[in-house]
Design an enzyme around this catalytic site. Sequence first.
Site, PDB file in Angstrom:
ATOM      1  N   ASP A   1       0.872  -1.172   0.000  1.00  0.00           N
ATOM      2  CA  ASP A   1       0.000   0.000   0.000  1.00  0.00           C
ATOM      3  C   ASP A   1       0.918   1.234   0.000  1.00  0.00           C
ATOM      4  O   ASP A   1       2.123   1.114   0.266  1.00  0.00           O
ATOM      5  CB  ASP A   1      -0.865  -0.031   1.273  1.00  0.00           C
TER       6      ASP A   1
ATOM      7  N   ASP B   1      -0.277   5.118   0.869  1.00  0.00           N
ATOM      8  CA  ASP B   1      -0.581   6.139   1.877  1.00  0.00           C
ATOM      9  C   ASP B   1      -0.649   5.528   3.274  1.00  0.00           C
ATOM     10  O   ASP B   1      -1.433   4.614   3.517  1.00  0.00           O
ATOM     11  CB  ASP B   1      -1.897   6.845   1.530  1.00  0.00           C
TER      12      ASP B   1
ATOM     13  N   GLU C   1      -1.017  11.264   4.891  1.00  0.00           N
ATOM     14  CA  GLU C   1      -2.395  11.771   5.005  1.00  0.00           C
ATOM     15  C   GLU C   1      -2.493  13.122   5.705  1.00  0.00           C
ATOM     16  O   GLU C   1      -2.991  14.092   5.129  1.00  0.00           O
ATOM     17  CB  GLU C   1      -3.296  10.751   5.708  1.00  0.00           C
TER      18      GLU C   1
ATOM     19  N   GLY D   1     -10.267   7.045  -1.284  1.00  0.00           N
ATOM     20  CA  GLY D   1     -10.417   7.707  -2.577  1.00  0.00           C
ATOM     21  C   GLY D   1     -10.807   9.159  -2.385  1.00  0.00           C
ATOM     22  O   GLY D   1     -11.772   9.453  -1.669  1.00  0.00           O
TER      23      GLY D   1
ATOM     24  N   LYS E   1     -12.068  11.493  -4.466  1.00  0.00           N
ATOM     25  CA  LYS E   1     -13.364  11.938  -5.004  1.00  0.00           C
ATOM     26  C   LYS E   1     -14.490  11.413  -4.110  1.00  0.00           C
ATOM     27  O   LYS E   1     -15.431  12.138  -3.781  1.00  0.00           O
ATOM     28  CB  LYS E   1     -13.542  11.441  -6.451  1.00  0.00           C
ATOM     29  N   GLU E   2     -14.349  10.156  -3.720  1.00  0.00           N
ATOM     30  CA  GLU E   2     -15.355   9.531  -2.850  1.00  0.00           C
ATOM     31  C   GLU E   2     -15.395  10.240  -1.497  1.00  0.00           C
ATOM     32  O   GLU E   2     -16.455  10.434  -0.904  1.00  0.00           O
ATOM     33  CB  GLU E   2     -15.024   8.045  -2.656  1.00  0.00           C
TER      34      GLU E   2
ATOM     35  N   HIS F   1     -10.569  17.366  -7.641  1.00  0.00           N
ATOM     36  CA  HIS F   1      -9.618  16.296  -7.334  1.00  0.00           C
ATOM     37  C   HIS F   1      -8.343  16.437  -8.155  1.00  0.00           C
ATOM     38  O   HIS F   1      -7.246  16.198  -7.670  1.00  0.00           O
ATOM     39  CB  HIS F   1     -10.274  14.923  -7.555  1.00  0.00           C
TER      40      HIS F   1
ATOM     41  N   LYS G   1      -6.377  19.077  -6.560  1.00  0.00           N
ATOM     42  CA  LYS G   1      -5.784  18.530  -5.329  1.00  0.00           C
ATOM     43  C   LYS G   1      -4.539  17.696  -5.647  1.00  0.00           C
ATOM     44  O   LYS G   1      -3.526  17.770  -4.939  1.00  0.00           O
ATOM     45  CB  LYS G   1      -6.852  17.720  -4.583  1.00  0.00           C
TER      46      LYS G   1
HETATM   47  C1  XBP Z   1      -5.430   6.096   0.554  1.00  0.00           C
HETATM   48  C2  XBP Z   1      -6.601   6.900   0.233  1.00  0.00           C
HETATM   49  C3  XBP Z   1      -6.451   7.987  -0.736  1.00  0.00           C
HETATM   50  C4  XBP Z   1      -5.689   9.173  -0.228  1.00  0.00           C
HETATM   51  C5  XBP Z   1      -5.907  10.364  -1.121  1.00  0.00           C
HETATM   52  O1  XBP Z   1      -5.883   4.826   1.010  1.00  0.00           O
HETATM   53  O2  XBP Z   1      -7.667   6.674   0.733  1.00  0.00           O
HETATM   54  O3  XBP Z   1      -7.734   8.394  -1.084  1.00  0.00           O
HETATM   55  O4  XBP Z   1      -6.153   9.521   1.056  1.00  0.00           O
HETATM   56  O5  XBP Z   1      -5.545  10.101  -2.429  1.00  0.00           O
HETATM   57  P1  XBP Z   1      -4.970   3.536   0.897  1.00  0.00           P
HETATM   58  P2  XBP Z   1      -6.510  10.490  -3.659  1.00  0.00           P
HETATM   59  O6  XBP Z   1      -3.704   3.861   1.636  1.00  0.00           O
HETATM   60  O7  XBP Z   1      -5.725   2.457   1.583  1.00  0.00           O
HETATM   61  O8  XBP Z   1      -4.752   3.233  -0.570  1.00  0.00           O
HETATM   62  O9  XBP Z   1      -7.072  11.839  -3.381  1.00  0.00           O
HETATM   63  O10 XBP Z   1      -5.606  10.464  -4.864  1.00  0.00           O
HETATM   64  O11 XBP Z   1      -7.577   9.419  -3.686  1.00  0.00           O
HETATM   65 MG    MG Z   2      -2.992   3.116   3.432  1.00  0.00          MG
END
Ligand code: XBP
Ligand code: MG
Length: 250
Positions: free
Chosen positions: A9, A11, A18, A52, A54-55, A80, A83
């Site tokens: 993974d 992030d 984050e 995500g 956008k979500e 997005h 961003k």
């Molecule tokens: C990471 C996310 C991402 C980031 C933001 O989750 O949830 O949405 O927070 O990135 P994971 P985007 O580590 O489980 O993959 O704005 O590009 O979605």
């Molecule tokens: Mg993660």
Amino acid sequence: MSLKALIFDVDGTLADTERDGHRPAFNAAFAEYDLDWSWSVELYADLLNVTGGKERMTYYMERYRPQDTPLSAERIAELHQAKTQHYTQLLATGHLPLRPGVERLLHEARKAGLRLAIATTTTVDNVTALLRHSLGEESIAWFEVIAAGDVVPAKKPAPDIYYYALEKLALSAEDCLAIEDSENGLRSAVGADLRTLITINAYTDGQDFSRAAFVFDHLGEPHLPCQVLQGSLPHLSYVDVALLQQLAGQ
Ligand code: XBP
Ligand code: MG
């Protein structure tokens, strides 16, 4: 079985992106678009339940701004993109370092002939920017598969992104280990039958990791020992390839 690949993974796992990365990038995009949205560190803890970007914005709008005129899906997509630009610019400043043990383990894994892949809900642009600015341009090619963002319709906790990565690697789940930081990530990996190792962080500490093979505070370094938070292991100071091979064989 012998371990053939590691699927990371991004992030929260490769780097703590984050709180001081994605969150301020969202806020910068909101300001650019004259939206009076501002996500605090505390609020973001709730918003992170939705993976995500956008979500996450859609969830925020519905849950926290029900009186406002809703933004269209096109507007959300535009925001997005803005961003993502702010986020990649932020990464270029180099103030979001990799977590302890990540660079060491990547080098060891490559030396041992393990294949590397990524499974993330963020965009491929964000992944390559993080790799470029932390490990150098050439590190992007270390990862045979970068499974990212909208390449699958359902984001984590759905298993789709891990199924996608496994298919591209042409490996079965039992040949691989996933490395994650969150409950949503764990549910996704376990949903694809992957044994999963968790390294927690400030946002994910306290989540349900009962289905993880092991939980650590971080991957550790010889000078910065890690702690085993779940799973029975003899004392160790850092996670290395030999340990991963042992875990995969259990
Ligand atoms: C990471 C996310 C991402 C980031 C933001 O989750 O949830 O949405 O927070 O990135 P994971 P985007 O580590 O489980 O993959 O704005 O590009 O979605
Ligand atoms: Mg993660």
